[in-house]
Structures are given as C-alpha cells and as structure tokens.
Design a protein around this motif. Structure first.
Motif, mmCIF file in Angstrom:
data_model
loop_
_atom_site.group_PDB
_atom_site.id
_atom_site.type_symbol
_atom_site.label_atom_id
_atom_site.label_comp_id
_atom_site.label_asym_id
_atom_site.label_seq_id
_atom_site.Cartn_x
_atom_site.Cartn_y
_atom_site.Cartn_z
ATOM 1 N N UNK A 1 0.835 -1.208 0.000
ATOM 2 C CA UNK A 1 0.000 0.000 0.000
ATOM 3 C C UNK A 1 0.870 1.258 0.000
ATOM 4 N N UNK A 2 1.898 1.285 0.834
ATOM 5 C CA UNK A 2 2.763 2.464 0.929
ATOM 6 C C UNK A 2 3.532 2.694 -0.359
ATOM 7 N N UNK A 3 4.052 1.624 -0.946
ATOM 8 C CA UNK A 3 4.804 1.754 -2.191
ATOM 9 C C UNK A 3 3.892 2.181 -3.339
ATOM 10 N N UNK A 4 2.661 1.735 -3.316
ATOM 11 C CA UNK A 4 1.722 2.163 -4.351
ATOM 12 C C UNK A 4 1.415 3.647 -4.223
ATOM 13 N N UNK A 5 1.216 4.117 -2.992
ATOM 14 C CA UNK A 5 0.941 5.540 -2.786
ATOM 15 C C UNK A 5 2.125 6.399 -3.236
#
Length: 290
Positions: free
Chosen positions: A165-169
């Motif tokens: 999720x963090x890398x996608x954001x």
C-alpha cells in the motif's frame, strides 16, 4: 513551546490576527483572508523564534499551514526555511545549542508541551530530506521497520499489505514489486526518494515535511516527485522547502517567502507570484536578488 516563551510573552492580544500577506501580526482583517477562512489550519506557528547558540535564526514567525494543502517555503539560502521546517516535528531538539520560543500547534495542541510524546509526534509529522536516506536494509524492511518497531502492525500478512500500500501511494510499487528484498540503496536517486516518501507514509502521518526533496534529482525524477506531491495532498498536509520557484508555483497552493529569518510575505501561490505585496518578494521572484 511556551515552556520558554512564558517568561517573555509576545506583545500581542487575543484580538490580533495573522495576515497571510506578511506573516506578521495585524489588528485589521486582511483582504487576502477571503477564500482561505474556510480552510482548516493544521499547523499554526505563532511568534516562533529560534537561536543556534547566540545566533538568532528565526524572528517572530507567524504562519498557518492549511490541512490537505501544499505550502511552499521559498527564499535565499540560510534564511531559516529548513530551520522552521525542523521545528514542526522537533528535529531541532537533537541539536544541543538550539533554543526555540513561541508556539507551534498541531490540530490546536502545542507540540512543545512537556507531555508531548516526541516519538509519536514524529510519526504524525513525517520528514523527507534533501538527500535520499534509505535505511541500509531491503526495500521491504525500509517500509516495515518503523511500523514493526512501534508495534502498530505485527503479522506478516498485515506488513505485506502495508508495504504494498505504501509503495503504491509513493508510485513505486510497479517498479520494485519483484525485488522487495534487494537493498533500498541500490535504487536510483529518484526511486530512493520515493522509497523515503513511502517510508514516511507507512506510519500513517498527518503532515509530511519535505526539505528540498528534488534538489539532487534529474528533471524526469523531479517531475515524478512533483506528480506524487500533487496526489498526496488529497490525503496529507504537506510543507515543502524549495529553491525552485517554478516548482513552488507548480505544486503549492500557498507560499511563504522567507528572508533573513523572517516571513516577508505569505499568500496563495498565484497571488504571491503574480501580484506580490512586498517589494522584497517581487525582487526575489523576478531574480533581482537572492
């Protein structure tokens, strides 16, 4: 922060307001507040002064940073932009010679109150530095380390979801999803900076501070960071220090012009760049000095 300031209270009254034009106190209602009154103030600085030893670096700063907006801090080198930015998450506490007086509030709470948990504050107010500084760990561990340390996420499945999720954001997932166990330091400069942004996002902050996040990057990587900032402002309050005036104009809804440790002018970015109120501001943005 009034633990120090109480002995020398600022000469203001409760009826004074802070003008977005100059960042100084004013008893009249400035015309420039029209259109900003409905904005929630996330971070509020009032009469902030800072010393490095006997040298005063900040002089009575007043500034409102609005929720889910990008606020740019511009001005010549050494004018106090980064010093002020570090006040917002108390990074200056790590410098023994620093003294700070005045008040900075986050959602109305004084961040320099003795009861404030500084570790929690720095989780709520993330920091991205000028030079990318990934941990000497894998890409995965760069994201998972802090949530695991704070005990906010424990199971492997939850950590996997958080990392993704963090890398996608941060716009990095599709570039690194097949090599999460490789060192974060092996990424390109632009990718490392986005990894640092993903690392800041992973602890679910409310505010993200960026100290010249694209100054060491090539134009393509800079454009990627700017696009990311534009996406992140829908979820986070962002304050960015930049020497790139075009960058400030592109990414920021509000801009504060710093000079010699003071805020000369603060306004919405379009107004400040096209119709500055102060001659110093006009001189700076037109390249006459700085």
């Amino acid at each position: 922060m009034y633990s120090e300031a109480t002995t020398e209270s600022p000469e203001t009254t409760s009826t004074e307001s802070v003008t977005p034009m100059t960042g100084q106190t004013d008893t009249s209602e400035p015309a420039s507040t029209a259109g900003t009154a409905e904005k929630n103030v996330k971070v509020k600085a009032e009469d902030v002064n800072l010393w490095y030893g006997n040298t005063q670096a900040l002089h009575g700063l007043n500034l409102d940073i609005h929720e889910r907006e990008v606020t740019a801090l511009i001005g010549p080198s050494g004018c106090g932009k980064s010093s002020f930015l570090r006040c917002i998450n108390r990074m200056n506490d790590l410098i023994p010679s620093v003294r700070v007086r005045g008040q900075i509030t986050l959602d109305g709470e004084d961040i320099y109150d003795p009861d404030v948990d500084v570790v929690q504050l720095r989780s709520n107010v993330g920091m991205v530095f000028q030079k990318p500084n990934p941990f000497p760990k894998s890409i995965y561990e760069n994201i998972a380390y802090a949530p695991r340390l704070h005990g906010t996420v424990n199971s492997r499945r939850d950590l996997d979801d958080l990392v993704e999720h963090s890398l996608k954001r941060a716009g990095l997932w599709h570039e690194v999803s097949d090599r999460l166990q490789t060192p974060g330091t092996a990424l390109s400069g632009g990718q490392q900076q986005r990894l640092c942004i993903a690392r800041a996002i992973a602890v679910n902050p409310e505010v993200i501070l960026m100290d010249e996040p694209a100054s060491s990057l090539d134009p393509l990587a800079t454009a990627t960071i700017e696009e990311l900032i534009d996406e992140l402002k829908d979820r986070y309050t962002i304050a960015i220090v930049t020497h790139n005036l075009q960058q400030a104009a592109r990414v920021a809804g509000y801009t504060a012009f710093f000079h010699m440790g003071e805020i000369v002018e603060f306004n919405d970015t379009d107004t400040l760049f096209t119709n500055p109120r102060e001659q110093k501001t006009e001189d700076y943005i037109t390249g006459r000095y700085g």
